[in-house]
Design a protein around this motif. Structure first.
Motif, PDB file in Angstrom:
ATOM      1  N   GLY A   1     -22.666  33.530  -9.762  1.00 13.95           N
ATOM      2  CA  GLY A   1     -22.600  34.929  -9.358  1.00 13.95           C
ATOM      3  C   GLY A   1     -21.195  35.488  -9.288  1.00 13.95           C
ATOM      4  O   GLY A   1     -21.011  36.641  -8.885  1.00 13.95           O
ATOM      5  N   ASP A   2     -20.205  34.706  -9.648  1.00 13.13           N
ATOM      6  CA  ASP A   2     -18.809  35.142  -9.568  1.00 13.13           C
ATOM      7  C   ASP A   2     -18.216  35.174 -10.977  1.00 13.13           C
ATOM      8  O   ASP A   2     -18.812  34.676 -11.937  1.00 13.13           O
ATOM      9  N   SER A   3     -17.036  35.747 -11.117  1.00 12.89           N
ATOM     10  CA  SER A   3     -16.326  35.766 -12.394  1.00 12.89           C
ATOM     11  C   SER A   3     -14.830  35.889 -12.139  1.00 12.89           C
ATOM     12  O   SER A   3     -14.409  36.470 -11.125  1.00 12.89           O
ATOM     13  N   LEU A   4     -14.043  35.334 -13.052  1.00 15.73           N
ATOM     14  CA  LEU A   4     -12.582  35.397 -12.921  1.00 15.73           C
ATOM     15  C   LEU A   4     -12.115  36.832 -13.157  1.00 15.73           C
ATOM     16  O   LEU A   4     -12.523  37.493 -14.106  1.00 15.73           O
ATOM     17  N   LEU A   5     -11.218  37.286 -12.292  1.00 13.95           N
ATOM     18  CA  LEU A   5     -10.752  38.664 -12.377  1.00 13.95           C
ATOM     19  C   LEU A   5      -9.290  38.759 -12.823  1.00 13.95           C
ATOM     20  O   LEU A   5      -8.947  39.534 -13.704  1.00 13.95           O
ATOM     21  N   GLU A   6      -8.437  37.983 -12.216  1.00 16.02           N
ATOM     22  CA  GLU A   6      -6.994  38.165 -12.399  1.00 16.02           C
ATOM     23  C   GLU A   6      -6.310  36.812 -12.491  1.00 16.02           C
ATOM     24  O   GLU A   6      -6.750  35.824 -11.888  1.00 16.02           O
TER      25      GLU A   6
ATOM     26  N   ILE B   1      -9.427  32.330  -4.545  1.00 17.00           N
ATOM     27  CA  ILE B   1      -8.084  32.226  -5.122  1.00 17.00           C
ATOM     28  C   ILE B   1      -7.775  30.763  -5.434  1.00 17.00           C
ATOM     29  O   ILE B   1      -8.234  29.853  -4.743  1.00 17.00           O
ATOM     30  N   LYS B   2      -6.986  30.553  -6.497  1.00 17.53           N
ATOM     31  CA  LYS B   2      -6.638  29.197  -6.919  1.00 17.53           C
ATOM     32  C   LYS B   2      -5.242  29.196  -7.545  1.00 17.53           C
ATOM     33  O   LYS B   2      -4.860  30.139  -8.238  1.00 17.53           O
ATOM     34  N   LYS B   3      -4.496  28.102  -7.281  1.00 21.29           N
ATOM     35  CA  LYS B   3      -3.141  27.942  -7.846  1.00 21.29           C
ATOM     36  C   LYS B   3      -3.075  26.623  -8.624  1.00 21.29           C
ATOM     37  O   LYS B   3      -3.439  25.567  -8.094  1.00 21.29           O
ATOM     38  N   THR B   4      -2.608  26.697  -9.874  1.00 18.18           N
ATOM     39  CA  THR B   4      -2.515  25.527 -10.745  1.00 18.18           C
ATOM     40  C   THR B   4      -1.177  25.562 -11.488  1.00 18.18           C
ATOM     41  O   THR B   4      -0.734  26.637 -11.909  1.00 18.18           O
ATOM     42  N   PRO B   5      -0.486  24.422 -11.672  1.00 11.48           N
ATOM     43  CA  PRO B   5       0.788  24.413 -12.423  1.00 11.48           C
ATOM     44  C   PRO B   5       0.604  24.949 -13.851  1.00 11.48           C
ATOM     45  O   PRO B   5      -0.385  24.640 -14.521  1.00 11.48           O
ATOM     46  N   LEU B   6       1.574  25.746 -14.315  1.00 13.38           N
ATOM     47  CA  LEU B   6       1.521  26.313 -15.670  1.00 13.38           C
ATOM     48  C   LEU B   6       1.496  25.209 -16.725  1.00 13.38           C
ATOM     49  O   LEU B   6       0.925  25.387 -17.804  1.00 13.38           O
ATOM     50  N   GLU B   7       2.097  24.066 -16.423  1.00 16.77           N
ATOM     51  CA  GLU B   7       2.133  22.944 -17.366  1.00 16.77           C
ATOM     52  C   GLU B   7       0.735  22.538 -17.804  1.00 16.77           C
ATOM     53  O   GLU B   7       0.538  22.065 -18.922  1.00 16.77           O
ATOM     54  N   ASN B   8      -0.254  22.736 -16.940  1.00 15.17           N
ATOM     55  CA  ASN B   8      -1.638  22.363 -17.272  1.00 15.17           C
ATOM     56  C   ASN B   8      -2.225  23.229 -18.379  1.00 15.17           C
ATOM     57  O   ASN B   8      -3.266  22.893 -18.953  1.00 15.17           O
ATOM     58  N   TYR B   9      -1.573  24.368 -18.682  1.00 11.50           N
ATOM     59  CA  TYR B   9      -2.090  25.288 -19.696  1.00 11.50           C
ATOM     60  C   TYR B   9      -1.184  25.357 -20.929  1.00 11.50           C
ATOM     61  O   TYR B   9      -1.318  26.256 -21.749  1.00 11.50           O
TER      62      TYR B   9
ATOM     63  N   ASN C   1       8.289  24.815 -13.822  1.00  8.92           N
ATOM     64  CA  ASN C   1       8.802  25.665 -12.742  1.00  8.92           C
ATOM     65  C   ASN C   1       7.866  26.810 -12.365  1.00  8.92           C
ATOM     66  O   ASN C   1       8.225  27.635 -11.531  1.00  8.92           O
ATOM     67  N   TYR C   2       6.689  26.880 -13.002  1.00  5.24           N
ATOM     68  CA  TYR C   2       5.791  28.008 -12.748  1.00  5.24           C
ATOM     69  C   TYR C   2       4.373  27.532 -12.431  1.00  5.24           C
ATOM     70  O   TYR C   2       3.987  26.402 -12.775  1.00  5.24           O
ATOM     71  N   TYR C   3       3.635  28.450 -11.777  1.00  6.68           N
ATOM     72  CA  TYR C   3       2.223  28.217 -11.468  1.00  6.68           C
ATOM     73  C   TYR C   3       1.404  29.377 -12.008  1.00  6.68           C
ATOM     74  O   TYR C   3       1.934  30.464 -12.284  1.00  6.68           O
ATOM     75  N   VAL C   4       0.100  29.148 -12.145  1.00  6.76           N
ATOM     76  CA  VAL C   4      -0.839  30.209 -12.473  1.00  6.76           C
ATOM     77  C   VAL C   4      -1.697  30.457 -11.232  1.00  6.76           C
ATOM     78  O   VAL C   4      -2.370  29.549 -10.739  1.00  6.76           O
ATOM     79  N   MET C   5      -1.628  31.689 -10.706  1.00  4.43           N
ATOM     80  CA  MET C   5      -2.433  32.094  -9.544  1.00  4.43           C
ATOM     81  C   MET C   5      -3.610  32.909 -10.053  1.00  4.43           C
ATOM     82  O   MET C   5      -3.427  33.905 -10.751  1.00  4.43           O
ATOM     83  N   MET C   6      -4.842  32.494  -9.714  1.00  7.34           N
ATOM     84  CA  MET C   6      -6.058  33.166 -10.175  1.00  7.34           C
ATOM     85  C   MET C   6      -6.880  33.658  -9.001  1.00  7.34           C
ATOM     86  O   MET C   6      -6.885  33.045  -7.930  1.00  7.34           O
ATOM     87  N   VAL C   7      -7.580  34.763  -9.209  1.00  3.98           N
ATOM     88  CA  VAL C   7      -8.482  35.288  -8.196  1.00  3.98           C
ATOM     89  C   VAL C   7      -9.771  35.748  -8.879  1.00  3.98           C
ATOM     90  O   VAL C   7      -9.740  36.232 -10.014  1.00  3.98           O
ATOM     91  N   THR C   8     -10.899  35.579  -8.183  1.00  2.79           N
ATOM     92  CA  THR C   8     -12.197  35.999  -8.721  1.00  2.79           C
ATOM     93  C   THR C   8     -12.651  37.285  -8.050  1.00  2.79           C
ATOM     94  O   THR C   8     -12.071  37.727  -7.048  1.00  2.79           O
ATOM     95  N   GLN C   9     -13.699  37.875  -8.603  1.00  2.00           N
ATOM     96  CA  GLN C   9     -14.227  39.115  -8.022  1.00  2.00           C
ATOM     97  C   GLN C   9     -14.745  38.911  -6.600  1.00  2.00           C
ATOM     98  O   GLN C   9     -14.758  39.847  -5.815  1.00  2.00           O
ATOM     99  N   LYS C  10     -15.139  37.698  -6.272  1.00  2.00           N
ATOM    100  CA  LYS C  10     -15.646  37.409  -4.926  1.00  2.00           C
ATOM    101  C   LYS C  10     -14.548  36.983  -3.972  1.00  2.00           C
ATOM    102  O   LYS C  10     -14.839  36.546  -2.856  1.00  2.00           O
TER     103      LYS C  10
END
Length: 820
Positions: free
Chosen positions: A646-651, A622-630, A610-619
């Motif tokens: 040249g980028d890195s995961l931020l949030e 943005i990306k959305k992936t189902p929580l089940e994958n983790y 029922n949940y997703y993981v939303m990620m954003v990088t410094q550049k």
């Protein structure tokens, strides 16, 4: 070597002798018979009392008298073995249904020894008489005693399923038995249902009647898996817990134990707890008192102030015998051989024994009735010839001559003739003769009934059931041992309070957890408390409010994801620096943790779907992936996102798929769009553009995802590098398409510094603000003004020269944890 002697291999002789010895122990001492559930010594004690006439309605007799009777006639193995057996048969905390009624000191739950046999007195319990009933009716085999001078029964014709209701334990050679006791009402209900179903009841159906073992000391069966294994296979491990509740005594919280597990020594239990207190493993206990008396058991654990009772009780279960295990091993003698039996086997063997007893009893009664009818027929033959009979007897020379005359004149047998001659004159009245005729008719009916019993199986089962129901009516009682079906093996969470804690991660990668209670709230503009002692080049970068039982997903700047429980993070004080993350997870030397997500139970499939993981990088990617994958962690982590050069995961944020996404840049710009504009992808993707950064030196500093059902009751909080902050309305930020440049959220100046954090807050929240120097301040969100979108805000925390804000985190105040 003399003539007639032969050589014998010592190896063969040892084997033969040891086998003989082991079989003697198995059959004659250690294992119970499946039919009556008794070992030889128990059977001989009851039979000895039976022969002495010491029944439940007779007066008590000295134990030494019974011991001497059993020892001298049936069991030549020492007086201690016989007396100890009698003692256990009389102890209410040893047998579920004691077989002996004792008077005097028979020991205690503290394992105090009983008084000597010359001081104690005993007699049978009423239920024991049910085991000996019909013994004189040739219902069981009889064997000679040890010196062939007397006879004793091989087994008792018991009406009660003693092996099931009282269990048994013993250690033989190469094997052991440990059969638990059960409730007599449940057991008889199960046996009757088994009979009604034509001896074809499944174990699952039997378990609807016999829920679980029922121990004499009560307690709680914690978890049901061991019970199911024991019922199905004859072996299983049952977890037993003490029964406890909480009371307040003189202003202190106390844990009161009313029932302890079966076979636990109360005195040893208390002694062990005191030792743990001295070792520092039971710091929450102030004092222990044993308030047990003749009315019942009562152990009082008086707790220290601020001790969590449930956590302490779980520690007591973990480290003391308030929780024990009963290892079921249903081995009993079947036709003289040890056999492992499940619950269905035990019931079947008892029913078979009862059939055998009823058949033998019916044969005995049938023979007795036939013999009596034969005599009565002789009486009836001479009823109309009494005068002739008297004259014949008077003319006879002696008794033998009279018998011969009767046999010749009336055609009767020798037995009939002797009975006729033995009849008393008063029995020749018309009334007495009528009684004889009536007795004859009744005996004919009984003979017909006993023949049917012997010929028809269903009549015997009906008799067995009727007799069992009579036993149930006499001796049934309530279950003592409760069943906690949800219980399972100990989890570490049972010993750790699920309190709120502060997690801090430093720029150099040190992590710790600290109880939230160590941080006191201050007013806006305060100088803060010393939070930690960090190295000169280090500062605290992340601060998170969590609960001990939650799961923590750690995301690194290179896009890796690691899996931890919050309680696995080392505990530290406010001023400690914590422990290097590399010592907790397998983190590469050139990588560091940049983001984190708190979740509920990742092993719950319904939850993770029922949940997703939303990620954003410094550049701004943005990306959305189902929580089940983790939800399936690995030792060296898993790939969460493909990071571009040249980028890195931020949030990283947990969402439900329908949130409003806010992405902020350090330049003071923010963009708002619907999460539905971001397509869900797998772990092996890099994502899409979330915000367009026009300045190459600009970077994303944070992202929030607001639940669409919130209806914008909260505010958007922004905090700048120099300690300025403000709240503004969500409605001030219009929706745009994903990938836009965004709009201004704070007026960034040299005085305010760059934007450092954005949060979604309500008036009920508190803020934790941490400086790079390690100083932490806790303030109420309600103290921060709601201001326009383009203003610079107000000062939240005073900063010394060259200091700056490292991170901001909010504390949730509503009841119920919103982070799940």
């Amino acid at each position: 070597m003399s003539e007639g002697e032969k050589l014998v291999s010592i190896e063969d002789e040892m084997k033969s002798s040891y086998i003989d010895y082991s079989m003697s122990v198995i059959i004659s001492r250690a294992l119970p018979d499946v039919r009556d559930g008794l070992k030889p010594v128990h059977r001989r004690v009851l039979y000895g009392m039976y022969k002495l006439g010491i029944f439940s309605n007779s007066s008590y007799k000295k134990s030494a008298r019974i011991v001497g009777e059993v020892l001298g006639k049936y069991h030549p193995h020492g007086d201690i073995s016989v007396y100890d057996t009698m003692v256990r048969m009389a102890q209410e905390w040893t047998l579920r249904y004691p077989l002996i009624d004792g008077q005097g000191n028979f020991g205690s739950l503290d394992a105090d020894p009983p008084a000597a046999m010359r001081y104690t007195e005993v007699r049978m319990k009423k239920i024991s008489e049910e085991m000996l009933l019909d013994l004189k009716k040739n219902t069981v085999d009889i064997q000679l005693n040890f010196d062939d001078s007397l006879e004793e029964p091989v087994v008792l014709p018991t009406r009660i399923p003693n092996l099931l209701i009282n269990g048994s334990s013993g250690i033989a050679v190469g094997m052991a038995t440990n059969i638990p006791p059960h409730n007599i009402k449940e057991t008889i209900n199960a046996i009757c249902a088994y009979i009604d179903n034509g001896n074809n009841l499944s174990i699952e159906q039997i378990m609807k009647y016999i829920k679980a073992p029922d121990f004499p000391t009560g307690g709680i069966i914690y978890g049901y898996e061991g019970v199911k294994n024991a019922f199905h296979t004859g072996r299983g491990r049952i977890i037993l817990r003490a029964k406890a509740h909480l009371e307040e005594i003189q202003g202190r919280q106390c844990i009161i134990v009313d029932e302890i597990p079966y076979q636990v020594n109360k005195s040893d239990l208390i002694t062990r707890t005191v030792e743990l207190m001295k070792e520092g493993k039971m710091e929450g206990i102030y004092q222990i008192r044993d308030e047990s008396d003749r009315n019942g058991l009562r152990i009082v654990y008086i707790l220290k102030q601020n001790t969590h009772p449930k956590i302490l009780l779980n520690k007591l279960f973990k480290y003391t015998s308030l929780q024990t295990y009963f290892n079921v091993n249903n081995i009993a003698l079947v036709n003289g051989k040890p056999v492992k039996l499940n619950i269905k086997d035990l019931i079947q063997h008892f029913i078979d024994h009862r059939h055998d007893v009823i058949i033998r009893r019916s044969k005995y009664q049938l023979t007795k009735c036939k013999n009596r009818v034969h005599v009565l027929v002789g009486f009836l033959k001479i009823l109309d010839h009494l005068d002739i009979l008297i004259q014949m007897i008077k003319k006879s020379k002696n008794h033998g001559d009279a018998c011969k005359t009767l046999i010749k004149e009336f055609k009767v047998s020798e037995i009939q003739s002797k009975s006729i001659l033995d009849i008393r004159l008063q029995n020749l009245t018309s009334l007495e003769l009528e009684k004889l005729k009536k007795e004859h008719d009744e005996l004919i009916k009984k003979i017909d009934f006993f023949k049917k019993v012997l010929d028809q199986y269903h009549i015997r089962t009906k008799i067995i059931k009727e007799e069992l129901l009579e036993i149930k009516k006499k001796y049934q009682d309530s279950r003592r041992t409760q069943i906690d079906y949800s219980g399972n093996k100990f989890n570490i969470e049972d010993l750790i309070e699920n309190e709120q804690v502060v997690l801090t991660i430093s720029h150099a990668g040190y992590i710790k957890r600290t109880s939230l209670s160590e941080y006191k709230r201050q007013g806006r503009g305060g100088i803060g408390n010393r939070g930690a002692t960090a190295r000169e080049y280090d500062f605290f970068k992340h601060l998170l409010i969590a609960r001990n039982h939650q799961y923590l997903l750690l995301f690194t700047e290179k896009g890796k994801c690691f899996w931890l429980r919050v309680y696995e993070i080392p505990e530290g004080s406010k001023i400690s620096k914590g422990r290097a993350i590399q010592n907790i997870i397998h983190l590469q030397q050139d990588d560091k943790v940049n983001a984190y997500i708190l979740t509920g139970d990742l092993t719950n499939k319904e939850y993770v779907r029922n949940y997703y993981v939303m990620m954003v990088t410094q550049k701004g990617i943005i990306k959305k992936t189902p929580l089940e994958n983790y939800s399936r962690p690995r030792k060296y982590g898993i790939n969460a996102i493909v990071i571009r050069k040249g980028d890195s995961l931020l949030e990283a944020i947990k969402t439900k798929g329908d949130s409003h996404v806010f992405i902020a840049a350090k330049s003071g710009k923010i963009i708002r769009f619907s999460e539905k504009n971001v397509r869900s992808t797998g772990r092996a993707s890099s994502g899409v553009i979330g915000i367009h950064l026009s300045d190459k030196n600009d970077i994303v500093i944070g992202m929030i995802c607001v639940n669409v059902n919130v209806k914008e009751k909260g505010h958007l909080l922004v905090v700048s590098e120099k300690g300025f902050g403000k709240r503004s309305y969500l409605k001030d930020y219009r929706f745009t398409n994903r990938g836009g440049k965004g709009i201004k959220t704070i007026n960034v100046t040299k005085k305010t510094g760059n934007l450092i954090a954005i949060k979604y807050v309500t008036d009920q929240d508190d803020l934790m603000i941490i400086k790079k120097s390690g100083i932490i301040i806790r303030i109420s969100v309600s103290d921060i003004r709601v201001m326009g979108r383009t203003t610079q805000g107000v000062r939240l925390i005073n900063l010394k020269k060259n200091d700056a804000i490292a991170d901001v985190e909010k504390i949730y105040k509503p009841t119920g944890d919103p982070i799940l």
